[in-house]
Write a protein that holds these residues in place. Structure first.
Motif, PDB file in Angstrom:
ATOM      1  N   SER A 176     -35.899  23.351 -19.886  1.00 22.73           N
ATOM      2  CA  SER A 176     -35.513  24.173 -18.740  1.00 22.73           C
ATOM      3  C   SER A 176     -34.117  24.748 -18.911  1.00 22.73           C
ATOM      4  O   SER A 176     -33.878  25.935 -18.618  1.00 22.73           O
ATOM      5  CB  SER A 176     -35.576  23.321 -17.468  1.00 22.73           C
ATOM      6  OG  SER A 176     -35.129  24.048 -16.342  1.00 22.73           O
ATOM      7  N   ALA A 177     -33.173  23.934 -19.411  1.00 28.68           N
ATOM      8  CA  ALA A 177     -31.805  24.411 -19.588  1.00 28.68           C
ATOM      9  C   ALA A 177     -31.709  25.451 -20.692  1.00 28.68           C
ATOM     10  O   ALA A 177     -30.988  26.449 -20.561  1.00 28.68           O
ATOM     11  CB  ALA A 177     -30.891  23.230 -19.886  1.00 28.68           C
ATOM     12  N   VAL A 178     -32.423  25.225 -21.782  1.00 28.15           N
ATOM     13  CA  VAL A 178     -32.380  26.177 -22.899  1.00 28.15           C
ATOM     14  C   VAL A 178     -33.012  27.511 -22.502  1.00 28.15           C
ATOM     15  O   VAL A 178     -32.489  28.590 -22.832  1.00 28.15           O
ATOM     16  CB  VAL A 178     -33.087  25.573 -24.130  1.00 28.15           C
ATOM     17  CG1 VAL A 178     -33.319  26.638 -25.202  1.00 28.15           C
ATOM     18  CG2 VAL A 178     -32.271  24.425 -24.703  1.00 28.15           C
ATOM     19  N   ALA A 179     -34.127  27.450 -21.784  1.00 31.40           N
ATOM     20  CA  ALA A 179     -34.803  28.683 -21.386  1.00 31.40           C
ATOM     21  C   ALA A 179     -33.973  29.503 -20.405  1.00 31.40           C
ATOM     22  O   ALA A 179     -34.123  30.731 -20.345  1.00 31.40           O
ATOM     23  CB  ALA A 179     -36.158  28.355 -20.762  1.00 31.40           C
ATOM     24  N   SER A 180     -33.094  28.837 -19.641  1.00 29.56           N
ATOM     25  CA  SER A 180     -32.282  29.553 -18.656  1.00 29.56           C
ATOM     26  C   SER A 180     -30.864  29.814 -19.157  1.00 29.56           C
ATOM     27  O   SER A 180     -29.945  30.007 -18.352  1.00 29.56           O
ATOM     28  CB  SER A 180     -32.215  28.748 -17.357  1.00 29.56           C
ATOM     29  OG  SER A 180     -31.644  27.462 -17.582  1.00 29.56           O
ATOM     30  N   ALA A 181     -30.661  29.809 -20.460  1.00 34.43           N
ATOM     31  CA  ALA A 181     -29.343  30.114 -21.022  1.00 34.43           C
ATOM     32  C   ALA A 181     -28.942  31.538 -20.642  1.00 34.43           C
ATOM     33  O   ALA A 181     -29.807  32.421 -20.516  1.00 34.43           O
ATOM     34  CB  ALA A 181     -29.364  29.954 -22.533  1.00 34.43           C
ATOM     35  N   PRO A 206     -24.571  24.611 -25.970  1.00 35.66           N
ATOM     36  CA  PRO A 206     -23.398  24.336 -25.135  1.00 35.66           C
ATOM     37  C   PRO A 206     -23.599  24.679 -23.662  1.00 35.66           C
ATOM     38  O   PRO A 206     -23.151  23.944 -22.777  1.00 35.66           O
ATOM     39  CB  PRO A 206     -22.310  25.202 -25.771  1.00 35.66           C
ATOM     40  CG  PRO A 206     -22.722  25.329 -27.196  1.00 35.66           C
ATOM     41  CD  PRO A 206     -24.218  25.410 -27.152  1.00 35.66           C
ATOM     42  N   SER A 207     -24.280  25.793 -23.387  1.00 32.74           N
ATOM     43  CA  SER A 207     -24.516  26.159 -21.988  1.00 32.74           C
ATOM     44  C   SER A 207     -25.522  25.225 -21.325  1.00 32.74           C
ATOM     45  O   SER A 207     -25.483  25.017 -20.105  1.00 32.74           O
ATOM     46  CB  SER A 207     -25.019  27.599 -21.903  1.00 32.74           C
ATOM     47  OG  SER A 207     -26.308  27.724 -22.496  1.00 32.74           O
ATOM     48  N   ALA A 208     -26.423  24.633 -22.123  1.00 27.00           N
ATOM     49  CA  ALA A 208     -27.440  23.733 -21.575  1.00 27.00           C
ATOM     50  C   ALA A 208     -26.988  22.280 -21.545  1.00 27.00           C
ATOM     51  O   ALA A 208     -27.714  21.424 -21.014  1.00 27.00           O
ATOM     52  CB  ALA A 208     -28.722  23.848 -22.402  1.00 27.00           C
ATOM     53  N   LEU A 209     -25.819  21.987 -22.096  1.00 27.22           N
ATOM     54  CA  LEU A 209     -25.378  20.596 -22.251  1.00 27.22           C
ATOM     55  C   LEU A 209     -25.344  19.803 -20.945  1.00 27.22           C
ATOM     56  O   LEU A 209     -25.793  18.650 -20.921  1.00 27.22           O
ATOM     57  CB  LEU A 209     -24.013  20.570 -22.932  1.00 27.22           C
ATOM     58  CG  LEU A 209     -23.456  19.183 -23.289  1.00 27.22           C
ATOM     59  CD1 LEU A 209     -24.413  18.456 -24.216  1.00 27.22           C
ATOM     60  CD2 LEU A 209     -22.083  19.321 -23.936  1.00 27.22           C
ATOM     61  N   PRO A 210     -24.829  20.337 -19.838  1.00 26.15           N
ATOM     62  CA  PRO A 210     -24.815  19.534 -18.605  1.00 26.15           C
ATOM     63  C   PRO A 210     -26.201  19.067 -18.170  1.00 26.15           C
ATOM     64  O   PRO A 210     -26.401  17.905 -17.819  1.00 26.15           O
ATOM     65  CB  PRO A 210     -24.190  20.478 -17.580  1.00 26.15           C
ATOM     66  CG  PRO A 210     -23.364  21.414 -18.383  1.00 26.15           C
ATOM     67  CD  PRO A 210     -24.128  21.621 -19.648  1.00 26.15           C
ATOM     68  N   LEU A 280     -17.830  15.651 -22.490  1.00 27.32           N
ATOM     69  CA  LEU A 280     -18.519  16.682 -23.259  1.00 27.32           C
ATOM     70  C   LEU A 280     -18.711  17.969 -22.476  1.00 27.32           C
ATOM     71  O   LEU A 280     -18.792  19.046 -23.073  1.00 27.32           O
ATOM     72  CB  LEU A 280     -19.880  16.163 -23.736  1.00 27.32           C
ATOM     73  CG  LEU A 280     -19.847  14.975 -24.703  1.00 27.32           C
ATOM     74  CD1 LEU A 280     -21.258  14.558 -25.083  1.00 27.32           C
ATOM     75  CD2 LEU A 280     -19.040  15.312 -25.957  1.00 27.32           C
ATOM     76  N   ALA A 281     -18.832  17.865 -21.159  1.00 26.61           N
ATOM     77  CA  ALA A 281     -19.016  19.050 -20.313  1.00 26.61           C
ATOM     78  C   ALA A 281     -18.030  18.989 -19.158  1.00 26.61           C
ATOM     79  O   ALA A 281     -18.411  18.773 -18.009  1.00 26.61           O
ATOM     80  CB  ALA A 281     -20.462  19.130 -19.810  1.00 26.61           C
ATOM     81  N   PRO A 282     -16.727  19.165 -19.419  1.00 22.74           N
ATOM     82  CA  PRO A 282     -15.730  19.017 -18.357  1.00 22.74           C
ATOM     83  C   PRO A 282     -15.822  20.082 -17.276  1.00 22.74           C
ATOM     84  O   PRO A 282     -15.273  19.904 -16.192  1.00 22.74           O
ATOM     85  CB  PRO A 282     -14.396  19.113 -19.123  1.00 22.74           C
ATOM     86  CG  PRO A 282     -14.717  19.887 -20.347  1.00 22.74           C
ATOM     87  CD  PRO A 282     -16.129  19.499 -20.719  1.00 22.74           C
ATOM     88  N   TRP A 283     -16.507  21.195 -17.581  1.00 20.76           N
ATOM     89  CA  TRP A 283     -16.623  22.256 -16.578  1.00 20.76           C
ATOM     90  C   TRP A 283     -17.660  21.923 -15.508  1.00 20.76           C
ATOM     91  O   TRP A 283     -17.742  22.602 -14.499  1.00 20.76           O
ATOM     92  CB  TRP A 283     -16.991  23.573 -17.256  1.00 20.76           C
ATOM     93  CG  TRP A 283     -18.337  23.520 -17.945  1.00 20.76           C
ATOM     94  CD1 TRP A 283     -19.547  23.807 -17.393  1.00 20.76           C
ATOM     95  CD2 TRP A 283     -18.584  23.148 -19.302  1.00 20.76           C
ATOM     96  NE1 TRP A 283     -20.547  23.630 -18.330  1.00 20.76           N
ATOM     97  CE2 TRP A 283     -19.987  23.237 -19.513  1.00 20.76           C
ATOM     98  CE3 TRP A 283     -17.770  22.756 -20.354  1.00 20.76           C
ATOM     99  CZ2 TRP A 283     -20.560  22.935 -20.739  1.00 20.76           C
ATOM    100  CZ3 TRP A 283     -18.347  22.468 -21.574  1.00 20.76           C
ATOM    101  CH2 TRP A 283     -19.718  22.568 -21.756  1.00 20.76           C
ATOM    102  N   ARG A 284     -18.454  20.875 -15.743  1.00 21.67           N
ATOM    103  CA  ARG A 284     -19.477  20.519 -14.761  1.00 21.67           C
ATOM    104  C   ARG A 284     -18.847  19.595 -13.742  1.00 21.67           C
ATOM    105  O   ARG A 284     -18.256  18.582 -14.079  1.00 21.67           O
ATOM    106  CB  ARG A 284     -20.657  19.820 -15.440  1.00 21.67           C
ATOM    107  CG  ARG A 284     -21.755  19.402 -14.490  1.00 21.67           C
ATOM    108  CD  ARG A 284     -22.878  18.728 -15.263  1.00 21.67           C
ATOM    109  NE  ARG A 284     -23.943  18.307 -14.375  1.00 21.67           N
ATOM    110  CZ  ARG A 284     -24.006  17.136 -13.783  1.00 21.67           C
ATOM    111  NH1 ARG A 284     -23.052  16.254 -13.996  1.00 21.67           N
ATOM    112  NH2 ARG A 284     -24.997  16.817 -12.996  1.00 21.67           N
ATOM    113  N   SER A 285     -18.966  19.924 -12.464  1.00 25.21           N
ATOM    114  CA  SER A 285     -18.371  19.113 -11.407  1.00 25.21           C
ATOM    115  C   SER A 285     -19.401  18.145 -10.876  1.00 25.21           C
ATOM    116  O   SER A 285     -20.569  18.492 -10.684  1.00 25.21           O
ATOM    117  CB  SER A 285     -17.871  20.004 -10.260  1.00 25.21           C
ATOM    118  OG  SER A 285     -18.938  20.746  -9.690  1.00 25.21           O
ATOM    119  N   HIS A 286     -18.969  16.906 -10.624  1.00 29.74           N
ATOM    120  CA  HIS A 286     -19.833  15.895 -10.022  1.00 29.74           C
ATOM    121  C   HIS A 286     -19.540  15.830  -8.546  1.00 29.74           C
ATOM    122  O   HIS A 286     -18.403  15.672  -8.129  1.00 29.74           O
ATOM    123  CB  HIS A 286     -19.555  14.511 -10.657  1.00 29.74           C
ATOM    124  CG  HIS A 286     -19.961  14.438 -12.089  1.00 29.74           C
ATOM    125  ND1 HIS A 286     -21.272  14.399 -12.495  1.00 29.74           N
ATOM    126  CD2 HIS A 286     -19.223  14.415 -13.218  1.00 29.74           C
ATOM    127  CE1 HIS A 286     -21.335  14.323 -13.813  1.00 29.74           C
ATOM    128  NE2 HIS A 286     -20.096  14.331 -14.271  1.00 29.74           N
TER     129      HIS A 286
END
Length: 287
Positions: A176-181, A206-210, A280-286
């Motif tokens: 799902s993440a790769v297809a929505s890059a 990298p865009s799908a990593l989170p 690894l994905a610091p731009w992703r907020s929890h």
């Protein structure tokens, strides 16, 4: 005399947000820790109250003291008996963790490969998506007996069960993440001459990593919930085998102790995966 300029300046200063520093963050963190400790203490008090009132038999609901005594007995040597069935609690837990990391780790790697193929090649998605969905809906015990027939009763069926249980969530999340890059980034990479493999490794992954890391966390959670099923046959030593064996003899205090061991170690591993996700994905907020 106050000038209009100074009035506007004071109003702007008053309406401006306060600078965010480490002290408010630390204060909020300590408040969360305090609330969790209060909730834990409340649960322990209710547990102690229920057992003190003897609303249920100690065989059904062991007291906190009984579970503590089981911890002491399984953590050392008492009356010439070492731990539980010759292994201490930490040894049982360590063997189960080794099985989880090997089996679930293999499932995560397989899920990544399958997910990338499904996300980048439409015909692979058409072929493999039903199989992945089929495996995702199967409970572990449904195919564990078949794995025992194929691989015997040693380590192999346990590792295969954990791998099969961990693979689908990673594959689904990755696909799902790769297809929505981001299409714009993919097209930009192709415009400067990047090949398919370079686009996948430099832009898509990298865009799908989170989302992939979320799938990895789910995979290890499912592996933890499957470890008792994996150790129902020839599971000693192992924390799931300990729970299964204690259940046969109505040793509910040992069963509860095993559940606590699985839960606490699972929380620690999930916390470690969250830290890894932040690194690894610091731009992703929890939230």
């Amino acid at each position: 005399m106050t000038t209009p300029t100074s009035v506007r300046k004071r109003a702007a200063d008053a309406s401006a947000p306060a600078p965010v520093g480490r002290r408010p963050e630390r204060g909020a963190r300590w408040r969360r820790v305090g609330l969790r400790l209060v909730a834990l203490a409340t649960l322990l008090a209710l547990w102690q109250l229920v057992t003190a009132l003897q609303l249920w038999s100690p065989v059904l609901v062991p007291s906190p003291a009984a579970v503590w005594n089981a911890l002491l007995e399984t953590s050392g040597t008492h009356d010439g008996v070492r731990g539980y069935q010759g292994h201490t609690l930490i040894e049982h837990l360590g063997i189960s963790l080794r099985r989880i990391f090997i089996g679930a780790g293999a499932g995560v790697v397989a899920g990544l490969v399958v997910g990338v193929l499904m996300g980048t090649l439409p015909w692979v998605r058409v072929v493999l998506e039903p199989a992945v969905a089929f495996l995702r809906t199967l409970p572990p015990l449904a195919y564990f007996s078949l794995l025992i027939i194929w691989f015997g009763i040693d380590e192999a069926p346990k590792l295969w069960l954990l791998a099969i249980a961990a693979m689908p969530p990673v594959a689904v999340a990755t696909a799902s993440a790769v297809a929505s890059a981001p299409t714009a980034l993919v097209e930009a990479a192709r415009a400067i001459g990047a090949k398919r493999g370079q686009v996948v490794t430099s832009v898509v992954l990298p865009s799908a990593l989170p989302e992939i890391l979320v799938g990895v966390r789910l995979a290890f959670g499912i592996a933890y919930s499957s470890v008792v099923a994996a150790e129902t046959v020839n599971g000693l030593p192992g924390i799931g085998g300990l729970i299964r064996d204690a259940q046969r003899y109505n040793q509910s205090d040992t069963v509860v102790l095993g559940l606590f061991a699985i839960g606490i170690s699972g929380l620690l591993i999930d916390a470690g995966l969250r830290v890894l996700s932040d690194r690894l994905a610091p731009w992703r907020s929890h939230t």
